[in-house]
Design a protein around this motif. Structure first.
Motif, PDB file in Angstrom:
ATOM      1  N   LYS A  72     -12.123 -42.013   1.698  1.00 61.34           N
ATOM      2  CA  LYS A  72     -11.419 -40.743   1.870  1.00 61.34           C
ATOM      3  C   LYS A  72     -10.166 -40.924   2.723  1.00 61.34           C
ATOM      4  O   LYS A  72     -10.140 -41.775   3.603  1.00 61.34           O
ATOM      5  CB  LYS A  72     -12.365 -39.773   2.598  1.00 61.34           C
ATOM      6  CG  LYS A  72     -12.415 -38.396   1.969  1.00 61.34           C
ATOM      7  CD  LYS A  72     -13.357 -37.509   2.743  1.00 61.34           C
ATOM      8  CE  LYS A  72     -14.668 -37.316   2.018  1.00 61.34           C
ATOM      9  NZ  LYS A  72     -15.588 -36.427   2.718  1.00 61.34           N
ATOM     10  N   CYS A  92     -13.289 -41.923   8.278  1.00 60.69           N
ATOM     11  CA  CYS A  92     -12.781 -40.559   8.143  1.00 60.69           C
ATOM     12  C   CYS A  92     -13.439 -39.604   9.132  1.00 60.69           C
ATOM     13  O   CYS A  92     -12.861 -38.605   9.515  1.00 60.69           O
ATOM     14  CB  CYS A  92     -12.985 -40.066   6.720  1.00 60.69           C
ATOM     15  SG  CYS A  92     -14.704 -40.127   6.185  1.00 60.69           S
ATOM     16  N   CYS A  93     -14.677 -39.885   9.523  1.00 62.46           N
ATOM     17  CA  CYS A  93     -15.379 -38.999  10.449  1.00 62.46           C
ATOM     18  C   CYS A  93     -16.546 -39.770  11.061  1.00 62.46           C
ATOM     19  O   CYS A  93     -16.790 -40.919  10.694  1.00 62.46           O
ATOM     20  CB  CYS A  93     -15.890 -37.750   9.724  1.00 62.46           C
ATOM     21  SG  CYS A  93     -17.130 -38.121   8.466  1.00 62.46           S
ATOM     22  N   CYS A  96     -19.204 -41.537   8.595  1.00 60.73           N
ATOM     23  CA  CYS A  96     -18.852 -42.873   8.100  1.00 60.73           C
ATOM     24  C   CYS A  96     -18.713 -43.866   9.252  1.00 60.73           C
ATOM     25  O   CYS A  96     -19.043 -45.037   9.103  1.00 60.73           O
ATOM     26  CB  CYS A  96     -17.555 -42.816   7.304  1.00 60.73           C
ATOM     27  SG  CYS A  96     -17.751 -42.014   5.715  1.00 60.73           S
ATOM     28  N   CYS A 139     -16.252 -32.853   6.903  1.00 59.69           N
ATOM     29  CA  CYS A 139     -15.918 -34.066   6.127  1.00 59.69           C
ATOM     30  C   CYS A 139     -17.140 -34.489   5.324  1.00 59.69           C
ATOM     31  O   CYS A 139     -17.497 -33.816   4.370  1.00 59.69           O
ATOM     32  CB  CYS A 139     -15.415 -35.156   7.066  1.00 59.69           C
ATOM     33  SG  CYS A 139     -14.594 -36.516   6.219  1.00 59.69           S
ATOM     34  N   CYS A 140     -17.794 -35.564   5.704  1.00 61.09           N
ATOM     35  CA  CYS A 140     -18.884 -36.091   4.882  1.00 61.09           C
ATOM     36  C   CYS A 140     -20.233 -35.434   5.207  1.00 61.09           C
ATOM     37  O   CYS A 140     -20.424 -34.911   6.292  1.00 61.09           O
ATOM     38  CB  CYS A 140     -18.981 -37.589   5.077  1.00 61.09           C
ATOM     39  SG  CYS A 140     -17.452 -38.426   4.647  1.00 61.09           S
TER      40      CYS A 140
HETATM   41 ZN   LIG Z   1     -16.044 -38.360   6.456  1.00 60.24          ZN
END
Ligand SMILES: [Zn+2]
Ligand SMILES: [Zn+2]
Length: 190
Positions: A72, A92-93, A96, A139-140
């Motif tokens: 991402k 990304c966050c 992850c 995010c995820c």
């Molecule tokens: Zn993420």
């Protein structure tokens, strides 16, 4: 090939201004600006003194570009960065970021930084507190949100659900949730 890919090729050939690209495609400057801005966001090019420059692959993965775990596009407010001896590994966050730990843990981690969800200030990943599996999903999924203070994390979990963990247990919780297809069965799990 779409226009953005063509633009990358053309920049490599010396079409390094928005104007020259607009003339090449016979479209408006605004149209090219839009593409250029997207390419910038994706971390593929940079603008310097009005000139468009390609970023090298290495620069892309180190600075902006994509999450090393899921691919991402990175968002600075949620980023999670391991500094290794030779390079930085960006996620990304925190979701992850935690999962990447398995890949980087034996690679001499110099530091690990993420941001407090409330203040946005940089914090040390290893001493941060994480709310895992809340209803807030920036995010995820399952979402993992980082806080400097345990108290803030607990307040957040009261409002949005999820559980508060330190680094190591948060990592285990995320792995477990991923295995179970994101179903939160905390009682069985803990
Ligand atoms: Zn993420
Ligand atoms: Zn990711």
């Amino acid at each position: 090939m779409n226009r953005k890919e063509q633009i990358l090729n053309l920049i490599a050939k010396g079409y390094t201004t928005v104007k020259s690209l607009a003339e090449y495609f016979n479209v408006s400057l605004m149209t090219i600006y839009r593409d250029v801005r997207e390419l910038e966001k994706e971390g593929k090019i940079i603008r310097r003194h009005g000139e468009l420059l390609l970023k090298s692959e290495e620069e892309q993965s180190q600075e902006t570009g994509a999450c090393a775990y899921c691919g991402k596009i990175l968002d600075r407010r949620l980023e999670f960065v391991y500094r290794l001896k030779s390079k930085a590994v960006c996620a990304c966050c925190a979701h992850c970021g935690l999962l990447l730990y398995n890949d980087v843990q034996d690679k001499e981690i110099q530091s690990c930084m993420t941001r407090d969800f409330i203040s946005g200030n940089p914090i040390n990943c290893f001493s941060a507190w994480y709310v895992v599996g809340s209803s807030a999903k920036p995010c995820c999924i399952p979402s993992v949100i980082a806080f400097a203070d345990k108290e803030d994390a607990e307040k957040f979990a009261k409002g949005f659900g999820g559980k508060v963990f330190d680094f190591e247990t948060a990592l285990r919780a995320v792995e477990e949730l991923m295995k179970r297809g994101h179903q939160v069965v905390w009682e069985q799990m803990l």
